[in-house]
Design a protein around this motif. Structure first.
Motif, PDB file in Angstrom:
ATOM      1  N   PRO A   1      19.664 -27.466  35.285  1.00 50.08           N
ATOM      2  CA  PRO A   1      18.887 -28.570  36.177  1.00 50.08           C
ATOM      3  C   PRO A   1      19.256 -30.175  35.985  1.00 50.08           C
ATOM      4  N   SER A   2      19.828 -30.536  37.521  1.00 53.78           N
ATOM      5  CA  SER A   2      20.318 -31.583  37.722  1.00 53.78           C
ATOM      6  C   SER A   2      19.171 -32.866  36.925  1.00 53.78           C
ATOM      7  N   PRO A   3      18.531 -32.702  36.985  1.00 54.74           N
ATOM      8  CA  PRO A   3      17.671 -34.730  36.165  1.00 54.74           C
ATOM      9  C   PRO A   3      17.835 -34.476  35.146  1.00 54.74           C
ATOM     10  N   GLU A   4      17.954 -32.797  34.629  1.00 54.22           N
ATOM     11  CA  GLU A   4      18.375 -32.826  33.280  1.00 54.22           C
ATOM     12  C   GLU A   4      19.193 -33.152  32.337  1.00 54.22           C
ATOM     13  N   ILE A   5      20.268 -32.568  32.701  1.00 53.62           N
ATOM     14  CA  ILE A   5      21.807 -33.285  33.045  1.00 53.62           C
ATOM     15  C   ILE A   5      22.286 -34.609  33.289  1.00 53.62           C
ATOM     16  N   ALA A   6      21.303 -35.215  33.795  1.00 48.15           N
ATOM     17  CA  ALA A   6      21.352 -36.951  34.487  1.00 48.15           C
ATOM     18  C   ALA A   6      20.773 -37.062  32.941  1.00 48.15           C
ATOM     19  N   ALA A   7      19.684 -36.905  32.827  1.00 48.66           N
ATOM     20  CA  ALA A   7      19.116 -37.538  31.213  1.00 48.66           C
ATOM     21  C   ALA A   7      20.210 -37.856  29.687  1.00 48.66           C
ATOM     22  N   ARG A   8      20.936 -36.642  30.068  1.00 47.84           N
ATOM     23  CA  ARG A   8      21.918 -35.882  28.642  1.00 47.84           C
ATOM     24  C   ARG A   8      23.192 -37.287  28.257  1.00 47.84           C
ATOM     25  N   TYR A   9      23.496 -37.342  27.281  1.00 45.40           N
ATOM     26  CA  TYR A   9      24.923 -37.711  26.799  1.00 45.40           C
ATOM     27  C   TYR A   9      25.999 -36.896  26.969  1.00 45.40           C
ATOM     28  N   PRO A  10      27.285 -37.538  26.741  1.00 48.15           N
ATOM     29  CA  PRO A  10      28.252 -36.870  27.322  1.00 48.15           C
ATOM     30  C   PRO A  10      28.315 -36.474  25.216  1.00 48.15           C
ATOM     31  N   HIS A  11      28.002 -35.797  24.308  1.00 52.48           N
ATOM     32  CA  HIS A  11      28.036 -35.569  23.043  1.00 52.48           C
ATOM     33  C   HIS A  11      26.949 -34.340  23.004  1.00 52.48           C
ATOM     34  N   GLN A  12      26.124 -33.799  24.104  1.00 55.06           N
ATOM     35  CA  GLN A  12      25.145 -32.776  24.282  1.00 55.06           C
ATOM     36  C   GLN A  12      25.486 -32.387  25.772  1.00 55.06           C
ATOM     37  N   LEU A  13      27.125 -32.051  25.936  1.00 54.57           N
ATOM     38  CA  LEU A  13      27.648 -31.556  26.814  1.00 54.57           C
ATOM     39  C   LEU A  13      28.841 -30.795  26.583  1.00 54.57           C
ATOM     40  N   SER A  14      29.114 -29.573  26.656  1.00 50.82           N
ATOM     41  CA  SER A  14      30.341 -28.837  26.328  1.00 50.82           C
ATOM     42  C   SER A  14      31.418 -29.432  27.185  1.00 50.82           C
ATOM     43  N   GLY A  15      32.936 -28.949  26.770  1.00 52.49           N
ATOM     44  CA  GLY A  15      33.742 -29.409  27.179  1.00 52.49           C
ATOM     45  C   GLY A  15      33.850 -29.385  28.897  1.00 52.49           C
ATOM     46  N   GLY A  16      33.268 -27.869  29.111  1.00 54.91           N
ATOM     47  CA  GLY A  16      33.372 -27.548  30.616  1.00 54.91           C
ATOM     48  C   GLY A  16      32.296 -28.339  31.215  1.00 54.91           C
ATOM     49  N   GLN A  17      31.323 -28.624  30.634  1.00 52.15           N
ATOM     50  CA  GLN A  17      30.607 -29.474  31.272  1.00 52.15           C
ATOM     51  C   GLN A  17      31.108 -30.920  31.685  1.00 52.15           C
ATOM     52  N   ARG A  18      31.582 -31.139  31.021  1.00 51.73           N
ATOM     53  CA  ARG A  18      32.082 -32.512  30.507  1.00 51.73           C
ATOM     54  C   ARG A  18      33.132 -33.038  31.689  1.00 51.73           C
ATOM     55  N   GLN A  19      34.315 -31.622  31.950  1.00 49.37           N
ATOM     56  CA  GLN A  19      34.948 -31.672  32.726  1.00 49.37           C
ATOM     57  C   GLN A  19      34.057 -32.077  34.618  1.00 49.37           C
ATOM     58  N   ARG A  20      32.836 -30.968  33.880  1.00 50.95           N
ATOM     59  CA  ARG A  20      33.084 -30.981  35.736  1.00 50.95           C
ATOM     60  C   ARG A  20      31.990 -32.530  35.998  1.00 50.95           C
ATOM     61  N   VAL A  21      31.376 -33.076  35.348  1.00 50.77           N
ATOM     62  CA  VAL A  21      31.261 -34.631  34.852  1.00 50.77           C
ATOM     63  C   VAL A  21      32.126 -35.411  35.253  1.00 50.77           C
ATOM     64  N   SER A  22      33.492 -35.201  34.686  1.00 46.58           N
ATOM     65  CA  SER A  22      34.398 -35.991  35.527  1.00 46.58           C
ATOM     66  C   SER A  22      34.864 -36.260  36.683  1.00 46.58           C
ATOM     67  N   ILE A  23      34.589 -34.998  37.822  1.00 49.00           N
ATOM     68  CA  ILE A  23      34.647 -34.529  38.510  1.00 49.00           C
ATOM     69  C   ILE A  23      33.555 -34.742  39.690  1.00 49.00           C
ATOM     70  N   ALA A  24      32.515 -35.242  38.986  1.00 52.48           N
ATOM     71  CA  ALA A  24      31.151 -35.565  40.390  1.00 52.48           C
ATOM     72  C   ALA A  24      31.638 -36.848  40.069  1.00 52.48           C
ATOM     73  N   ARG A  25      32.796 -37.750  38.816  1.00 51.03           N
ATOM     74  CA  ARG A  25      31.938 -38.987  39.175  1.00 51.03           C
ATOM     75  C   ARG A  25      33.165 -39.208  39.607  1.00 51.03           C
ATOM     76  N   ALA A  26      34.875 -38.357  40.732  1.00 51.53           N
ATOM     77  CA  ALA A  26      35.539 -38.504  41.221  1.00 51.53           C
ATOM     78  C   ALA A  26      35.097 -38.459  42.513  1.00 51.53           C
ATOM     79  N   LEU A  27      34.023 -37.480  42.911  1.00 50.33           N
ATOM     80  CA  LEU A  27      33.297 -37.389  44.078  1.00 50.33           C
ATOM     81  C   LEU A  27      32.330 -38.066  44.325  1.00 50.33           C
ATOM     82  N   ALA A  28      31.606 -39.286  43.858  1.00 56.35           N
ATOM     83  CA  ALA A  28      31.045 -39.725  44.171  1.00 56.35           C
ATOM     84  C   ALA A  28      30.940 -40.340  45.206  1.00 56.35           C
ATOM     85  N   VAL A  29      31.875 -40.889  45.502  1.00 55.77           N
ATOM     86  CA  VAL A  29      33.013 -42.301  46.215  1.00 55.77           C
ATOM     87  C   VAL A  29      33.145 -40.985  47.379  1.00 55.77           C
TER      88      VAL A  29
END
Lengths: 332, 312
Positions: free
Chosen positions: A151-179
């Motif tokens: 669930p996105s609101p829950e993930i948004a509140a987390r810190y990087p260390h609370q995510l797995s490698g795959g989830q982190r890479q998805r965050v990186s992709i989301a960051r690139a998509l932001a703009v």
């Protein structure tokens, strides 16, 4: 700003891009030829895979395209505009929001002391894509859902260390998509991930291409994933681009001896390990400091000729949509 | 290995990194151990050589080598046993070699420790370099003067020094480029033919493993979920996790089709899922998969799988 490139569908065109790094201490006269005369085109909604071993200049190439390091020589045409002429000192905010970068290491590319929300909100604020707490939060959640982090609101509140490698890479992709970029440069986005989750990330890239028409430059050392996701494959060796074309053609009709060597080296469960093997090109990549003239692969090539040690071959079209830089094909 | 168990003691509770693992290696055999990071495959390698450090703790099981339990050896016996009977090649040759000492010294160290004379060690060093295909002049090089591939060859030479009957290779080629990787794998295959040692080969790359191994064990979350001869496993994978892994490697030939990979991510081993550890990610999970842990069962004389799909 006059459009230079007549090709309507191209979003990015690289012409003769070269990068030398000076080395040595006092008079820095020696040069590392990291990237030498690289040219290629990325069409809209296409994935171009740059394939090569470590040190072949793949990462240097996309860092130049991202304008993170200066270009020694060459042109970057983005949507027909010569970016290096228009913005010689540094890239404009406009260029940066259209061209985004995803790094290899999802453990190093996120800041440990900030939440995921912070990571995704920053580009939105900097590029003026959203303002106000509620709007920002909604956009961040949208982004997370786009990359299937729920669930996105829950993930948004987390810190990087609370995510797995795959989830982190998805965050990186989301960051690139932001703009809302039009071109994403992905530097080995799956090589540090667990094998079982790699395909998920690759498929996500494929879907972004299909659904949003985003173009990608995908860097990898893995030919199989390049074939899986790439519309085009460009093979790099020791700073040079030695072969390129439609991915199926390059894989099935590899023309350059180096590409053939790479293909033969990929583990193939169907064939088994042959100890006799045609894999005779021993040795390793040559030093890039003030390299000798000629083809960089000459020292390892089993079909080397005299001319190879003197002149770097020019690109030659072997069939429509497939070119190679190799003297073997000179007299066709 | 019989029912090996290793746990890492953490403040959040014990992490059961290896939980009841049994397998055997015959003389001259290459056994492949495949699994993702955190599946416990390296922990097994370290447990066999007893080089685990606290907070890791071997909590149970046996590691029998030629009938003797390694886990019960005292320090003296262990020191004589290590390297002469089982040696190990680590993933990163860069870290395995000492940067401030010449390759020659690092090679001789092992041999001097095990009672060879200086002259013998010198001769053997030249022999070994010859064996792994590096010119003996390079013996006087420091690790940073060698390329990645050569460093890994040097590490293999050190592992071969005492002619051990079993060599453990923990991702020996992961840090290398594909061409160098192929080259080293061929070298390893040739050496094994010549010298006849067994190999426990650990990697996450299933296609590479199928190429090099006789037998493969697939690990997931600290347990072996499937074990079979390499060909058999590749042609007839049984466990849904193995199938998922196969579905995670695109091919360079043949028709292109969409690969799904495996949804979700590997579990937290402090509180692993109940029942079968793979059930939360399994496309074929049944209600009782979350309650009862499946035991390995034979689906052919050589093929064992731990999955309720194969319950009679």
């Amino acid at each position: 700003m006059n459009p230079i490139s007549p090709e309507p569908s191209s979003i990015l065109e690289i012409r003769g891009m070269t990068k030398y790094f000076p080395v040595g201490v006092l008079n820095r006269t020696r040069q590392v030829h990291a990237v030498e005369d690289v040219s290629f085109t990325v069409r809209r909604g296409q994935v171009v895979a740059l394939v090569g071993e470590s040190g072949s200049g793949k990462t240097t190439t996309i860092r130049m395209i991202a304008r993170l390091i200066p270009v020694t020589r060459g042109e970057i045409l983005f949507k027909g505009q010569d970016i290096l002429k228009a913005e010689p000192r540094q890239a404009s905010l406009e260029y940066r929001h259209q061209v985004q970068l995803i790094f290899q290491d999802p453990f190093a590319s996120l800041n440990a002391v900030h939440t995921i929300e912070h990571h995704l909100a920053r580009p939105l604020i900097i590029h003026g894509k959203a303002s106000g707490r509620q709007e920002l939060h909604d956009r961040v959640c949208d982004l997370l859902e786009t990359v299937e982090l729920k669930p996105s609101p829950e993930i948004a509140a987390r810190y990087p260390h609370q995510l797995s490698g795959g989830q982190r890479q998805r965050v990186s992709i989301a960051r690139a998509l932001a703009v809302d970029p039009e071109l994403i440069l992905a530097d080995e986005p799956i090589s540090m991930l667990d094998v079982s989750i790699r395909m998920g990330v690759l498929n996500l890239i494929g879907r972004l291409k299909e659904q949003r028409g985003i173009s990608f430059v995908y860097i990898t050392h893995d030919l199989a994933s390049a074939r899986y996701i790439g519309d085009q494959i460009m093979v790099m060796y020791a700073g040079h681009m030695v072969e390129g074309g439609d991915s199926e053609t390059v894989m099935s009709e590899a023309a350059h001896p180096y590409t053939q060597l790479l293909l033969a080296a990929v583990p193939n469960p169907h064939a088994g390990l042959k100890t006799d093997a045609q894999l005779q090109a021993r040795g390793e990549v040559p030093s890039l400091i003030d390299p000798p003239p000629g083809c960089p692969f000459a020292a390892r090539c089993t079909r080397v000729m005299d001319v190879c040690r003197q002149v770097m071959p020019e690109p030659l079209t072997v069939r429509p949509g497939h070119w190679v830089r190799c003297h073997l094909y000179g007299k066709m | 290995m019989r029912d090996l168990r290793v746990a890492y003691l953490t403040t959040r509770g014990p992490v059961k990194a290896v939980d009841g693992v049994s397998f055997g290696i015959r003389p001259g055999e290459v056994v492949g151990l495949a699994g993702e990071s955190g599946s416990g495959k390296s922990t097994i390698a370290h447990a066999i050589l007893r080089i685990l450090h606290p907070p890791a703790l071997i909590t149970g099981g046996q590691a029998l080598f030629e009938g003797r339990d390694i886990l019960e050896m005292d320090d003296d016996e262990l020191n004589r046993f290590r390297w002469s009977k089982i040696s190990i090649v680590f993933q990163s040759a860069m870290n395995a070699l000492n940067p401030v000492s010449k390759i020659r010294d690092q090679l001789s160290d092992v041999m001097l420790m095990h009672g060879l004379s200086k002259t013998e060690a010198r001769q053997r060093a030249v022999e070994l370099f010859d064996l792994v295909g590096i010119e003996p002049q390079r013996l006087d090089a420091y690790p940073h003067q060698l390329s990645g591939g050569m460093r890994q060859r040097a590490v293999i030479a050190i592992a071969l020094a005492l002619n051990p009957p079993l060599m453990i290779m923990d991702e020996p080629t992961t840090a290398l480029d594909v061409v160098v990787q192929k080259d080293i794998l061929q070298q390893i295959a040739t050496l094994r033919e010549k010298l006849g040692f067994s190999i426990l080969f650990i990697t996450h790359d299933l296609s590479l493993l199928v190429e090099i191994s006789d037998k493969i064990a697939i690990m997931y979350a600290g347990q072996i979920v499937e074990q079979a001869p390499a060909r058999e496993l590749f042609d007839h994978p049984a466990h849904p996790y193995t199938l998922g892994l196969m579905n995670s490697f695109p091919s360079i030939t043949g028709p292109k089709h969409k690969l799904a990979g495996i949804p979700g991510s590997p579990p937290d081993l402090i509180a692993p899922p109940s029942g079968c550890r793979f059930h939360p990610r399994c496309p074929k999970a049944m209600p009782h998969c979350s309650q009862i842990a499946p035991l390995p069962q034979a689906i052919s004389p050589t093929h064992a799988v731990a999955c309720h799909l194969f319950d009679q």
